[in-house]
Design a protein around this motif. Sequence first.
Motif, PDB file in Angstrom:
ATOM      1  N   VAL A 165       0.833  -1.210   0.000  1.00 42.45           N
ATOM      2  CA  VAL A 165       0.000   0.000   0.000  1.00 42.45           C
ATOM      3  C   VAL A 165       0.865   1.257   0.000  1.00 42.45           C
ATOM      4  N   LYS A 166       1.892   1.291   0.835  1.00 38.39           N
ATOM      5  CA  LYS A 166       2.750   2.486   0.894  1.00 38.39           C
ATOM      6  C   LYS A 166       3.572   2.656  -0.385  1.00 38.39           C
ATOM      7  N   THR A 171       4.170   5.697  -5.333  1.00 41.63           N
ATOM      8  CA  THR A 171       4.171   5.752  -6.797  1.00 41.63           C
ATOM      9  C   THR A 171       3.123   6.732  -7.287  1.00 41.63           C
ATOM     10  N   PHE A 172       1.933   6.672  -6.689  1.00 37.25           N
ATOM     11  CA  PHE A 172       0.861   7.605  -7.038  1.00 37.25           C
ATOM     12  C   PHE A 172       1.307   9.049  -6.798  1.00 37.25           C
ATOM     13  N   LEU A 173       1.923   9.320  -5.650  1.00 35.25           N
ATOM     14  CA  LEU A 173       2.367  10.688  -5.344  1.00 35.25           C
ATOM     15  C   LEU A 173       3.416  11.183  -6.337  1.00 35.25           C
ATOM     16  N   PHE A 174       4.369  10.333  -6.693  1.00 32.74           N
ATOM     17  CA  PHE A 174       5.391  10.711  -7.666  1.00 32.74           C
ATOM     18  C   PHE A 174       4.736  11.021  -9.011  1.00 32.74           C
ATOM     19  N   SER A 175       3.818  10.168  -9.427  1.00 36.53           N
ATOM     20  CA  SER A 175       3.099  10.386 -10.680  1.00 36.53           C
ATOM     21  C   SER A 175       2.232  11.640 -10.612  1.00 36.53           C
ATOM     22  N   PHE A 176       1.577  11.849  -9.484  1.00 41.27           N
ATOM     23  CA  PHE A 176       0.724  13.038  -9.325  1.00 41.27           C
ATOM     24  C   PHE A 176       1.563  14.312  -9.391  1.00 41.27           C
ATOM     25  N   PHE A 177       2.753  14.282  -8.805  1.00 40.05           N
ATOM     26  CA  PHE A 177       3.661  15.430  -8.905  1.00 40.05           C
ATOM     27  C   PHE A 177       3.981  15.727 -10.362  1.00 40.05           C
ATOM     28  N   ILE A 178       4.318  14.686 -11.105  1.00 43.72           N
ATOM     29  CA  ILE A 178       4.667  14.858 -12.519  1.00 43.72           C
ATOM     30  C   ILE A 178       3.490  15.431 -13.300  1.00 43.72           C
ATOM     31  N   PHE A 226      -1.787  17.260 -18.453  1.00 47.28           N
ATOM     32  CA  PHE A 226      -2.225  16.449 -17.331  1.00 47.28           C
ATOM     33  C   PHE A 226      -3.164  15.392 -17.902  1.00 47.28           C
ATOM     34  N   ASP A 227      -2.894  14.134 -17.600  1.00 42.51           N
ATOM     35  CA  ASP A 227      -3.727  13.048 -18.110  1.00 42.51           C
ATOM     36  C   ASP A 227      -3.978  12.057 -16.985  1.00 42.51           C
ATOM     37  N   VAL A 228      -5.235  11.903 -16.601  1.00 43.97           N
ATOM     38  CA  VAL A 228      -5.584  11.000 -15.509  1.00 43.97           C
ATOM     39  C   VAL A 228      -5.249   9.550 -15.870  1.00 43.97           C
ATOM     40  N   THR A 229      -5.265   9.217 -17.142  1.00 43.73           N
ATOM     41  CA  THR A 229      -4.873   7.870 -17.572  1.00 43.73           C
ATOM     42  C   THR A 229      -3.409   7.613 -17.234  1.00 43.73           C
ATOM     43  N   ASP A 230      -2.567   8.614 -17.420  1.00 45.85           N
ATOM     44  CA  ASP A 230      -1.155   8.479 -17.048  1.00 45.85           C
ATOM     45  C   ASP A 230      -1.022   8.218 -15.548  1.00 45.85           C
ATOM     46  N   LEU A 231      -1.805   8.921 -14.762  1.00 45.42           N
ATOM     47  CA  LEU A 231      -1.774   8.751 -13.307  1.00 45.42           C
ATOM     48  C   LEU A 231      -2.156   7.313 -12.934  1.00 45.42           C
ATOM     49  N   ILE A 232      -3.186   6.789 -13.567  1.00 44.13           N
ATOM     50  CA  ILE A 232      -3.637   5.420 -13.296  1.00 44.13           C
ATOM     51  C   ILE A 232      -2.599   4.402 -13.749  1.00 44.13           C
ATOM     52  N   THR A 233      -2.106   4.545 -14.973  1.00 44.81           N
ATOM     53  CA  THR A 233      -1.168   3.551 -15.503  1.00 44.81           C
ATOM     54  C   THR A 233       0.202   3.639 -14.837  1.00 44.81           C
ATOM     55  N   ASN A 234       0.623   4.832 -14.457  1.00 42.13           N
ATOM     56  CA  ASN A 234       1.871   4.948 -13.702  1.00 42.13           C
ATOM     57  C   ASN A 234       1.754   4.235 -12.360  1.00 42.13           C
ATOM     58  N   THR A 235       0.636   4.443 -11.681  1.00 41.10           N
ATOM     59  CA  THR A 235       0.419   3.797 -10.390  1.00 41.10           C
ATOM     60  C   THR A 235       0.362   2.280 -10.551  1.00 41.10           C
ATOM     61  N   GLY A 284       5.607  -3.367 -10.208  1.00 41.30           N
ATOM     62  CA  GLY A 284       6.998  -3.389  -9.755  1.00 41.30           C
ATOM     63  C   GLY A 284       7.116  -3.971  -8.358  1.00 41.30           C
ATOM     64  N   TYR A 285       6.182  -3.624  -7.488  1.00 46.01           N
ATOM     65  CA  TYR A 285       6.196  -4.175  -6.129  1.00 46.01           C
ATOM     66  C   TYR A 285       5.958  -5.689  -6.160  1.00 46.01           C
ATOM     67  N   ILE A 286       5.032  -6.124  -6.987  1.00 48.60           N
ATOM     68  CA  ILE A 286       4.769  -7.566  -7.110  1.00 48.60           C
ATOM     69  C   ILE A 286       6.020  -8.288  -7.597  1.00 48.60           C
ATOM     70  N   ALA A 287       6.712  -7.696  -8.559  1.00 46.31           N
ATOM     71  CA  ALA A 287       7.971  -8.285  -9.035  1.00 46.31           C
ATOM     72  C   ALA A 287       9.008  -8.325  -7.916  1.00 46.31           C
TER      73      ALA A 287
END
Length: 167
Positions: free
Chosen positions: A108-109, A114-121, A139-148, A154-157
Motif C-alpha cells: 500500500v505504501k 508511486t501515485f504521489l510521484f506520478s501526481f507530482f509529474i 495532465f492526463d488521468v490515464t497516465d496517473l492510473i497507468t503509472n500507479t 513493480g512491487y509484485i515483481a
Amino acid sequence: MVYFIDFILLGIVYVFLIRKWKKVKNGKSVALFSIMYFYMVLVLYVTVMPFTIPFSGTNDWFMETANFMPFRDLRLKYDGAFREIYLNILMMFPFGLLFPLIKQKGFVKTVFATFLFSFFIESYQLLSVWWNGVQMRIFDVTDLITNTLGGALGYIAYKIFRAMVRK
C-alpha cells in the motif's frame, strides 16, 4: 543549455541528499538510494524537463489541455493509446521495485508513493502549461492510473524476486 542547468540543479540536490543519507545508512543502502535517484531524474527528464520557471504570464486556457477522463484516448481509438499505456506502466515499474528495497515498505505504501510521484509529474505538467511553458505536456488521468499500476506491478515483481532469492 536549458537541460544543462536542470541537470546541474539536480546534481546539487543529489550531493546534499547523499551526504545526509551516508550519515545514517550503510554502503548498500547508499548505492540503492543513488540508483533510485538517478532513475527518478531520468523519469523527470522524460516527463517534465526542461523545468518551467513561472516568469511569463499565465495561460487562461491551461485546463483545456488536461484530460480528466480515464482511458479517453483508448476509447476514442487514438493512435498510440496502447503504446502510451504500456510505456507509462513500464516507466514506473522500477519505482515499485526500488522503493520497497530502500524504504522497506509494504504494498500500500509503495503504491501510494508511486501515485504521489506520478501526481507530482502530472500536476507539474499542468502548471507548466499554465505558466506558458512547454505546451506539449498535458495532465492526463490515464497516465496517473497507468503509472500507479506500473508501481504496483513493480512491487509484485519485488516480492517474487525476494521470495526466489530467499529459497
